[in-house]
Design an enzyme around this catalytic site. Structure first.
Site, PDB file in Angstrom:
ATOM      1  N   ARG A 545      58.271   6.904  24.081  1.00 21.48           N
ATOM      2  CA  ARG A 545      58.908   7.098  25.379  1.00 21.48           C
ATOM      3  C   ARG A 545      58.133   6.351  26.450  1.00 21.48           C
ATOM      4  O   ARG A 545      56.923   6.135  26.325  1.00 21.48           O
ATOM      5  CB  ARG A 545      58.952   8.595  25.712  1.00 21.48           C
ATOM      6  CG  ARG A 545      60.017   9.342  24.944  1.00 21.48           C
ATOM      7  CD  ARG A 545      61.409   8.853  25.293  1.00 21.48           C
ATOM      8  NE  ARG A 545      61.786   9.269  26.620  1.00 21.48           N
ATOM      9  CZ  ARG A 545      62.743  10.155  26.897  1.00 21.48           C
ATOM     10  NH1 ARG A 545      63.445  10.695  25.924  1.00 21.48           N
ATOM     11  NH2 ARG A 545      63.023  10.464  28.143  1.00 21.48           N
ATOM     12  N   LYS A 550      51.297   6.958  29.178  1.00 21.74           N
ATOM     13  CA  LYS A 550      51.195   6.203  27.926  1.00 21.74           C
ATOM     14  C   LYS A 550      50.798   4.744  28.186  1.00 21.74           C
ATOM     15  O   LYS A 550      50.463   4.014  27.272  1.00 21.74           O
ATOM     16  CB  LYS A 550      52.523   6.259  27.166  1.00 21.74           C
ATOM     17  CG  LYS A 550      52.891   7.687  26.709  1.00 21.74           C
ATOM     18  CD  LYS A 550      54.256   7.720  26.040  1.00 21.74           C
ATOM     19  CE  LYS A 550      54.742   9.118  25.717  1.00 21.74           C
ATOM     20  NZ  LYS A 550      54.139   9.704  24.497  1.00 21.74           N
TER      21      LYS A 550
HETATM   22  C1  26W Z   1      60.975  20.492  30.058  1.00 20.76           C
HETATM   23  C2  26W Z   1      60.920  19.053  29.794  1.00 20.76           C
HETATM   24  C3  26W Z   1      60.050  18.705  28.649  1.00 20.76           C
HETATM   25  C4  26W Z   1      60.611  18.161  27.504  1.00 20.76           C
HETATM   26  C5  26W Z   1      59.815  17.858  26.423  1.00 20.76           C
HETATM   27  C6  26W Z   1      58.698  18.944  28.708  1.00 20.76           C
HETATM   28  C7  26W Z   1      57.908  18.639  27.634  1.00 20.76           C
HETATM   29  C8  26W Z   1      58.457  18.101  26.498  1.00 20.76           C
HETATM   30  C9  26W Z   1      57.619  17.801  25.279  1.00 20.76           C
HETATM   31  C10 26W Z   1      56.560  18.861  25.088  1.00 20.76           C
HETATM   32  C11 26W Z   1      57.006  16.468  25.346  1.00 20.76           C
HETATM   33  C12 26W Z   1      56.599  16.001  23.992  1.00 20.76           C
HETATM   34  O1  26W Z   1      57.418  15.549  23.217  1.00 20.76           O
HETATM   35  N1  26W Z   1      55.299  16.066  23.675  1.00 20.76           N
HETATM   36  C13 26W Z   1      54.778  15.340  22.551  1.00 20.76           C
HETATM   37  O2  26W Z   1      54.696  16.189  21.413  1.00 20.76           O
HETATM   38  C14 26W Z   1      54.288  15.467  20.258  1.00 20.76           C
HETATM   39  C15 26W Z   1      54.348  16.397  19.076  1.00 20.76           C
HETATM   40  O3  26W Z   1      53.353  17.328  19.145  1.00 20.76           O
HETATM   41  C16 26W Z   1      52.897  14.879  20.463  1.00 20.76           C
HETATM   42  O4  26W Z   1      52.565  14.103  19.353  1.00 20.76           O
HETATM   43  C17 26W Z   1      52.869  14.024  21.723  1.00 20.76           C
HETATM   44  O5  26W Z   1      51.542  13.598  21.990  1.00 20.76           O
HETATM   45  C18 26W Z   1      53.412  14.794  22.899  1.00 20.76           C
HETATM   46  O6  26W Z   1      53.529  13.959  24.044  1.00 20.76           O
END
Ligand code: 26W
Length: 800
Positions: A545, A550
């Site tokens: 993303r 990043k």
């Molecule tokens: C509420 C909006 C929102 C949506 C998605 C907030 C946060 C997220 C996710 C937590 C973001 C995400 O995908 N985090 C990623 O998770 C992966 C799996 O553990 C990690 O490998 C990544 O480092 C991390 O950015």
């Protein structure tokens, strides 16, 4: 369950094509063959799941329920054929009719029900749990539109709806008999009946949750995971309300209900706080908890032993409302005391944190919660009252500390605090991230509940990116170390003994070269590649993303610096390199979209200079998704993992790339730290500040302007952003770098540039590079999702 025989598959294929389309295989279109084949596989998976379920239930084993707003499944046909070990049979049957299986795969859209890392991880874990025969069910929403399709239009990202159902639908098995009612809004009535306190909910609006199941078979195992996806439907339109004259309300409820499962929110690491999103979250939680309770009751007839027989895992805070929802059922429907209900809940739930970005930590306005889910709100208030009381005691009335940990603060509900309070386990997703959680994000909680905090380093469904995506490497591995590595990632270590075997290294080089050609061919046919790329150049890949943390703009800044250098030194010795980017930006993320446009402009401008573009090339691949990653990983030489230390929780693309022999060029962030441990210092290129150095620098007051003023390379590269690249200026990106630079791009620039230079030198030392590559493949085993789910099973779910 026995695997399907070749004769059976042929027979079923002929039969299905005939009864569904009235055609023989020779005359069938690719879509018809895809549909028929998928239907046959689906039915087999359904049966296999049933027999697995029967065995599990008769053994009384604990069930794992994995709640996640996202599952980024990608395609199902190919992975199912591999996991069921029938791919060669199917390939040969199709060949008899002159049908190419690879072309059949192309008829399947990706099930893109997720944004990025968190969603793909959930999908990987379903595969691994099935392979390990851990009885698991994932729950999510059946979004009608998944993550948007990205089109790059003159360098600008535009978003198109991802209408995945035609083509994706064959993998969905409807289960209307398991529909659940979900209640929103309405009023609460409280009353006392002798000494009992009752609460009842009135005038609520009902949304029906109708489940569709997807099946994920384990590899070489009897296990099958189910992904239960909920669709929202209005319960056949409220005629009573309509007849009573509340025409507007009846209609609006109808449309709100149908909107709930319409579309995935495309934000990654940024909460928007919209009421529809809150409805989606409660919808998932209420439907899933209702279903879990029904399942459990049908087997055990009581909820008293729920925590012994059920583990519910919360994938980040998005499904937190499952906690008060289960409390609601135990209190209001079963009449349990608060303490008993809380005991069951706490021993059932476990929570994984996936991000430390402040803007991603969910906070919901109390008034919004109160109006949309009033009973849930009142339960959260009670949880918080009791929790704060306990914290006051523990902290000997330290008001400040208690307040910091409080679930409700400044009229907002802090979902992470609720998760920590209500779960028996809290884990991060890499060693470094789990430390940061303890020392920073949840430092207070860690002080009082140290045993709750754990680490499970992420893992990937590695067969998808090796066995299924890189046949050349798979064959080489099989011929050298046998094929046990397909089931046991640790076996890959054995490949390490060939690190100085020139014949093996030459073979590796050949495989990589073929993969690069295949990728280019695919990108020309199916992607937006409309120029020549030299397969002998270094494929330097940053795919993930788009986010400032990043640091795609660090990569871009270095490319601009190289371009400046080559403009002045056109005959310089420069190891030909192709930078490949792919990244979706959240639609409302302005700077991220500017960065995409900037990379695109760099690519365009460089290509206008023939001499330079023979050495330096840039390709922005549009619409990155699981299926593209499967093609790109095997073709990559360098894996860019360049987040500011302390910001990337783990990363999983880094694991997929190393598995395919790419060398990590990265910071000591997330799982990169453990990749370094796994491969050794000689087989990775590390640069930049450590997380501690970052904190120290921040504490001293970071001034990017000093770097700009004192470093000519930086100055000239940033100035080019102001003056124009391919006729466009990027003042906002440049200003951000010069004036605030929240992710310290300029502070790490020199070190990054030195690392890039080193990577070229290493690449030119052919056998040294190949040896590094081989050691990355050999070291990738610990990053298998099979290992990760076994860690969860042992350390968190209390099974195994
Ligand atoms: C509420 C909006 C929102 C949506 C998605 C907030 C946060 C997220 C996710 C937590 C973001 C995400 O995908 N985090 C990623 O998770 C992966 C799996 O553990 C990690 O490998 C990544 O480092 C991390 O950015």
């Amino acid at each position: 369950m026995k695997k399907m025989s070749k004769e059976y598959i042929r027979h079923e294929l002929i039969k299905t094509l005939h009864s569904n389309y009235n055609v023989a295989p020779d005359d069938a279109s690719d879509t018809q063959v895809y549909n028929a084949l998928s239907t046959i596989v689906m039915e087999h998976l359904n049966e296999k799941r049933n027999s697995f379920n029967n065995r599990i239930n008769s053994q009384g084993r604990k069930q794992i329920y994995y709640l996640s707003m996202e599952f980024l499944m990608g395609r199902s046909l190919k992975t199912s054929l591999y996991n069921l070990e029938i791919v060669e049979d199917v390939r040969n049957i199709l060949k008899e009719y002159d049908i190419n299986l690879e072309k059949i795969y192309e008829n399947e859209p990706d099930a893109g029900l997720g944004n990025g890392g968190l969603g793909r991880l959930a999908a990987c874990y379903l595969d691994a749990m099935a392979t390990q025969e851990i009885p698991a069910m994932g729950y999510s929403i059946c979004y009608e539109y998944g993550i948007f399709k990205q089109k790059i239009d003159d360098g600008w990202q535009t978003e198109l709806p991802d209408n995945w159902m035609p083509g994706g639908e064959v993998w969905l098995d409807p289960k209307p008999e398991r529909a659940v009612e979900v209640h929103f809004e309405g009023e609460l009535h409280e009353y006392w009946d002798s000494q009992y306190h009752h609460i009842s909910h009135h005038n609520y609006s009902t949304v029906l949750a109708i489940p569709y199941d997807m099946y994920v078979s384990g590899y070489n195992s009897d296990g099958v995971s189910v992904l239960r996806l909920w669709t929202a439907k209005s319960p056949s339109f409220d005629m009573a309300m309509f007849n009573q004259g509340d025409y507007a309300k009846a209609l609006s409820q109808n449309s709100i209900a149908n909107a709930i499962s319409k579309v995935l929110y495309p934000n990654d690491n940024h909460l928007e706080g919209k009421s529809l999103r809150l409805r989606q979250q409660y919808f998932l939680c209420a439907a899933s908890i209702g279903d879990i309770v029904t399942n459990h009751m049908s087997v055990y007839g009581t909820l008293e032993n729920l925590h012994d027989k059920v583990a519910i895992h919360i994938n980040d805070t998005h499904p937190t409302l499952a906690v008060p929802e289960l409390m609601r059922i135990l209190l209001d429907d079963c009449g349990y005391s608060w303490d008993k209900a809380w005991h069951i809940v706490k021993n059932t739930f476990a929570y994984t944190n996936h991000t430390v970005m402040a803007e991603a930590l969910e906070k919901w306005d109390i008034n919004l919660l109160k109006s949309i889910v009033p009973r849930i709100f009142s339960i959260i208030v009670e949880i918080n009252n009791r929790y704060c009381q306990k914290l006051s005691q523990l902290s000997e009335n330290n008001y400040e500390k208690t307040n910091r940990m409080s679930i409700i603060k400044n009229n907002h509900i802090h979902m992470a605090s609720l998760c920590v309070a209500a779960s028996h386990s809290v884990n991060g997703v890499s060693k470094l991230h789990s430390e940061i959680i303890k020392q920073d994000v949840f430092a207070d909680e860690y002080e009082y509940f140290p045993l709750k905090f754990k680490n499970v380093t992420n893992g990937i469904a590695y067969r998808r990116w090796l066995y299924q995506s890189n046949p050349g490497l798979t064959n080489l591995l099989s011929s050298k170390i046998g094929d046990k590595f397909l089931k046991d990632g640790d076996e890959l270590k054995k490949f390490g003994v060939f690190e100085n075997d020139k014949a093996v290294l030459d073979e590796l080089a050949k495989i990589k070269r073929t993969n690069k050609e295949n990728f280019l061919k695919y990108a020309k046919n199916y992607c937006n590649l409309d120029f020549e790329i030299d397969p002998d150049s270094i494929f330097d890949v940053q795919v993930k993303r788009l986010h400032e943390y990043k640091r795609q703009h660090l990569n871009a800044l270095n490319i601009i610096a190289d371009y400046n250098y080559l403009l002045e030194n056109p005959d310089a010795d420069y190891t030909p390199r192709t930078y490949i980017f792919a990244a979706k930006a959240a639609p409302g993320y302005y700077l991220a979209k500017q960065i995409i446009k900037m990379i695109w402009c760099i690519s365009e401008e460089i290509r206008k200079n023939k001499k330079i573009s023979e050495k330096l090339n840039v390709f922005f691949l549009e619409d990155y998704k699981v299926t593209l990653s499967e093609l790109l990983m095997p073709a990559s030489d360098i894996s860019e993992q360049i987040s500011l230390a302390g910001t990337e929780a783990s990363g999983t693309g880094n694991m997929k790339l190393m598995l395919n022999g790419a060398i990590t060029l990265g910071t000591l962030d997330g799982a990169n730290v453990e990749i370094k441990q796994a491969v050794g210092d000689d087989n990775i290129i590390i640069f930049g500040m450590t997380a501690e150095e970052v904190s120290a620098k921040k504490a001293m007051g970071y001034s990017p302007r000093n770097y700009y003023d004192s470093n000519n390379t930086i100055k000239q590269a940033v100035n080019r952003m102001y003056h124009g690249i391919n006729g466009c200026n990027f003042n906002d990106v440049a200003n951000s770098l010069q004036n605030s630079d929240p992710y310290m791009v300029l502070a790490d620039f020199d070190s990054y540039r030195a690392a890039q230079k080193l990577s070229s030198e290493l690449y030119n030392d052919k056998y040294k590079w190949l040896k590094m590559s081989l050691n990355n493949i050999a070291g990738a085993g610990v990053f298998s999702a099979d290992r990760a789910v076994k860690d969860y099973a042992r350390d968190i779910w209390g099974i195994l």
